[in-house]
Design an enzyme around this catalytic site. Structure first.
Site, PDB file in Angstrom:
ATOM      1  N   ARG A  48       1.067  -1.207  -0.449  1.00 38.51           N
ATOM      2  CA  ARG A  48      -0.106  -0.173  -0.045  1.00 38.51           C
ATOM      3  C   ARG A  48       1.066   0.969  -0.022  1.00 38.51           C
ATOM      4  O   ARG A  48       0.682   2.387  -0.625  1.00 38.51           O
ATOM      5  CB  ARG A  48      -0.959  -0.093   1.270  1.00 38.51           C
ATOM      6  CG  ARG A  48      -2.123  -0.632   0.949  1.00 38.51           C
ATOM      7  CD  ARG A  48      -2.378  -1.463   2.422  1.00 38.51           C
ATOM      8  NE  ARG A  48      -4.004  -2.286   3.062  1.00 38.51           N
ATOM      9  CZ  ARG A  48      -3.905  -3.410   2.132  1.00 38.51           C
ATOM     10  NH1 ARG A  48      -2.686  -4.074   1.747  1.00 38.51           N
ATOM     11  NH2 ARG A  48      -4.682  -3.957   1.830  1.00 38.51           N
ATOM     12  N   GLY A  60      -1.597 -11.918  -4.910  1.00 39.79           N
ATOM     13  CA  GLY A  60      -2.760 -11.520  -4.927  1.00 39.79           C
ATOM     14  C   GLY A  60      -2.800  -9.915  -4.623  1.00 39.79           C
ATOM     15  O   GLY A  60      -3.558  -9.585  -4.912  1.00 39.79           O
ATOM     16  N   SER A  64     -13.045  -9.658   3.331  1.00 37.74           N
ATOM     17  CA  SER A  64     -11.448  -9.923   2.556  1.00 37.74           C
ATOM     18  C   SER A  64     -11.249  -8.666   2.425  1.00 37.74           C
ATOM     19  O   SER A  64     -12.351  -7.166   2.037  1.00 37.74           O
ATOM     20  CB  SER A  64     -12.353 -10.017   1.016  1.00 37.74           C
ATOM     21  OG  SER A  64     -10.644  -9.954   0.433  1.00 37.74           O
ATOM     22  N   ASP A  78      -3.885 -14.793   7.944  1.00 36.02           N
ATOM     23  CA  ASP A  78      -2.652 -15.535   7.015  1.00 36.02           C
ATOM     24  C   ASP A  78      -2.241 -16.970   7.848  1.00 36.02           C
ATOM     25  O   ASP A  78      -0.470 -16.876   7.492  1.00 36.02           O
ATOM     26  CB  ASP A  78      -1.808 -14.438   6.434  1.00 36.02           C
ATOM     27  CG  ASP A  78      -2.611 -13.756   5.640  1.00 36.02           C
ATOM     28  OD1 ASP A  78      -3.612 -14.217   4.851  1.00 36.02           O
ATOM     29  OD2 ASP A  78      -2.172 -12.672   5.165  1.00 36.02           O
ATOM     30  N   LYS A 108      -5.566 -18.711  -0.964  1.00 35.12           N
ATOM     31  CA  LYS A 108      -4.815 -18.412  -1.032  1.00 35.12           C
ATOM     32  C   LYS A 108      -4.048 -19.441  -1.476  1.00 35.12           C
ATOM     33  O   LYS A 108      -4.305 -19.081  -3.019  1.00 35.12           O
ATOM     34  CB  LYS A 108      -4.518 -18.448   0.623  1.00 35.12           C
ATOM     35  CG  LYS A 108      -5.444 -18.007   1.458  1.00 35.12           C
ATOM     36  CD  LYS A 108      -5.421 -15.759   1.609  1.00 35.12           C
ATOM     37  CE  LYS A 108      -6.183 -16.204   2.369  1.00 35.12           C
ATOM     38  NZ  LYS A 108      -6.586 -14.633   2.408  1.00 35.12           N
ATOM     39  N   ARG A 136       3.743 -19.587   3.695  1.00 37.47           N
ATOM     40  CA  ARG A 136       3.537 -19.754   5.144  1.00 37.47           C
ATOM     41  C   ARG A 136       3.271 -21.187   5.346  1.00 37.47           C
ATOM     42  O   ARG A 136       3.312 -21.868   6.431  1.00 37.47           O
ATOM     43  CB  ARG A 136       2.202 -18.442   5.297  1.00 37.47           C
ATOM     44  CG  ARG A 136       1.929 -17.067   4.795  1.00 37.47           C
ATOM     45  CD  ARG A 136       1.377 -16.146   5.464  1.00 37.47           C
ATOM     46  NE  ARG A 136       0.934 -16.138   5.103  1.00 37.47           N
ATOM     47  CZ  ARG A 136       1.794 -14.800   5.594  1.00 37.47           C
ATOM     48  NH1 ARG A 136       2.991 -14.513   6.056  1.00 37.47           N
ATOM     49  NH2 ARG A 136       1.370 -13.012   4.586  1.00 37.47           N
TER      50      ARG A 136
HETATM   51  C1  S3P Z   1      -4.245  -8.866   2.379  1.00 36.62           C
HETATM   52  C2  S3P Z   1      -5.574  -9.457   2.746  1.00 36.62           C
HETATM   53  C3  S3P Z   1      -6.183 -10.608   3.047  1.00 36.62           C
HETATM   54  C4  S3P Z   1      -4.555 -11.521   3.722  1.00 36.62           C
HETATM   55  C5  S3P Z   1      -2.971 -11.195   1.794  1.00 36.62           C
HETATM   56  C6  S3P Z   1      -3.238  -9.830   2.085  1.00 36.62           C
HETATM   57  C7  S3P Z   1      -4.027  -7.676   2.745  1.00 36.62           C
HETATM   58  O1  S3P Z   1      -6.429 -11.849   1.751  1.00 36.62           O
HETATM   59  O2  S3P Z   1      -4.660 -12.892   3.341  1.00 36.62           O
HETATM   60  O3  S3P Z   1      -2.410 -12.010   2.799  1.00 36.62           O
HETATM   61  O4  S3P Z   1      -2.770  -6.956   2.382  1.00 36.62           O
HETATM   62  O5  S3P Z   1      -5.729  -6.747   1.899  1.00 36.62           O
HETATM   63  P1  S3P Z   1      -8.153 -11.053   1.538  1.00 36.62           P
HETATM   64  O6  S3P Z   1      -8.522  -9.989   1.678  1.00 36.62           O
HETATM   65  O7  S3P Z   1      -8.355 -12.413   0.227  1.00 36.62           O
HETATM   66  O8  S3P Z   1      -8.750 -12.015   2.251  1.00 36.62           O
END
Ligand code: S3P
Length: 441
Positions: free
Chosen positions: A28, A96, A168, A316, A343, A393
């Site tokens: 971010r 992701g 999420s 996580d 995940k 992980r």
């Molecule tokens: C994250 C949100 C989570 C987490 C990922 C990082 C983030 O995912 O599992 O490792 O930085 O916003 P989800 O939003 O899919 O739960």
């Protein structure tokens, strides 16, 4: 080339360690710094492959970024409307978070972008972001809901009020970032609290974000003002050490400068329910995020029914928590954690297989797992080989399991540890884990 770990059994964790910077906040910091007016200085940045992917992508979008150098990154913001088309597809690697947040950020641009990822990311669901973005007027194409993702140019998005079907932070964040480019207000309603780094950091960049119970709202068109960001150590990386020190007799470890955002501390709450001895010291606030030092000592853990409301706050950390559960006295039951299936790997299946391979009774369920703990007295794991399936992980969780094994553990397919935790082996070794990494045969 893939890599593997060989971890000799036994030992304890002690001394003082600082794990690398928070992955969520690092992503971010570059994203918001890039679309801000002025120069954003970041310290404590995670120099892992995931956050580096985000940096490279913004360079390709025309943003000048210096670093990372010893955790320092300087982002020369181009302003809300200053990004320009990249000449090639944008590679999110294993990340992701990069892909989903970028979908939101790029949905409102007047140029086209394509997002691609590695084998694992290419199997992960993107419709959860593409669908609400389409409701905002975005034009997004996926391959059956998965990457690659093609984002077509639009004139202007419009704000929506969206109730997320799942808890999420990535979906919430994508919609808020798109909301910066939308006419009117964008509201996201979350079914359960999820990490709020996007909202906090937007506030730090001078954007008004309103929180009303489970709803977050922002008005489009607000400019971001560059700022300084000090990234705390990642509690998700600290989690392996919290579990390792809890399960290994004689451990006494201090983890420094750990991010303690209340939307992330579920792992501490769950470990404490299990009887863990974790002391929170020197609580302070750094750049809008709470931070503390954590002292953790070995303890006799007991199995618990994990309260479902804690699940999103520790989402996580379940691979590590499953290892803790295997060392606890009695049964641990996790429910309400179906998100684990989408995940970096299907963490319910892959963890259950790994635990079974080490002689632990672990029964996967559609939304969690039931684990019969071996208790504090006996060795919890027999020697064996575990496949991490490229999931960072999973690899680090099973490395810690060796502390309570009665023979050597081999963990295969561990190269992706570098996505979130560069230097894991060296740091873990310095604390007392008997780990060696090598190129995989
Ligand atoms: C994250 C949100 C989570 C987490 C990922 C990082 C983030 O995912 O599992 O490792 O930085 O916003 P989800 O939003 O899919 O739960």
């Amino acid at each position: 080339m893939s890599r593997s770990f060989r971890v000799a059994p036994g030992g304890a964790l002690s001394g003082t360690v600082r794990v690398p910077g928070d992955k969520s906040i690092s992503h971010r910091s570059v994203m918001l710094g890039a679309i801000a007016d002025g120069v954003t200085e970041v310290t404590g940045f995670l120099e892992g492959a995931d956050a580096i992917s985000t940096m490279q992508i913004f360079r390709a979008l025309g943003v000048r970024i210096e670093g990372p150098q010893a955790g320092r990154v300087t982002v020369h913001g181009v302003g809300l409307n200053g990004l320009r088309a990249a000449s090639a597809a944008l590679d999110c690697g294993n990340a992701g978070t990069a892909m989903r947040l970028l979908m939101g950020l790029l949905a409102g641009q007047r140029f086209e972008s394509t997002l691609v990822g590695d084998a694992s990311l290419s199997k992960r669901p993107m419709r959860r972001v593409a669908e609400p973005l389409a409701q905002m007027g975005a034009r997004i194409e996926t391959r059956d809901g998965c990457p690659p993702v093609r984002i077509l140019p639009v004139e202007r998005l419009h704000g929506i009020r969206y109730r997320m079907p799942m808890a999420s932070a990535q979906v919430k964040s994508a919609l808020l970032l798109a909301g910066l480019y939308a006419q009117g207000e964008t509201t996201v309603i979350e079914p359960a609290p999820t990490r709020d780094h996007t909202e906090r950091m937007l506030g730090g960049f001078g954007v008004a974000v309103e929180r009303d119970g489970e709803a977050v709202t922002l008005r489009g068109g607000q400019p971001l003002r560059a700022t300084a960001i000090d990234v705390p150590a990642d509690i998700s990386s600290a989690a392996f050490f919290l579990v390792g020190a809890s399960i290994a007799p004689g451990s006494d470890l201090l983890l420094e400068h750990v991010g303690m955002n209340p939307t992330r501390t579920g792992v501490i709450a769950i470990l404490r329910l299990m009887g863990a001895d974790i002391e929170v010291r020197n609580e302070r606030e750094v750049g809008g995020e709470p931070v503390a030092d954590l002292r953790v000592r070995a303890a006799a853990l007991r199995g618990v029914a994990v309260p479902p409301e804690l699940v999103p706050l520790a989402i996580d950390e379940f691979p590590a928590l499953f290892v803790a559960a295997a060392c606890a006295e009695g049964r641990t039951v996790v429910t309400g954690a179906a998100e684990l299936r989408v995940k970096e790997s299907d963490r319910i299946v892959v963890m259950a297989q790994g635990l079974e391979a080490l002689g632990v009774e672990a029964r996967p369920t559609p939304d969690g797992m039931v684990i019969e703990g071996r208790g504090a007295r006996a060795a919890a794991f027999r020697p064996g080989t575990i496949e991490a399936h490229g999931d960072h992980r999973i690899a680090m969780s099973f490395a810690m399991a060796a502390l309570r094994a009665d023979g050597e553990l081999t963990v295969r397919d561990t190269a992706n540890v570098a996505t979130s935790f560069p230097g894991f082996e060296a740091l873990a070794r310095s604390a007392g884990l008997r780990i060696e990494a090598s190129a995989q045969a």
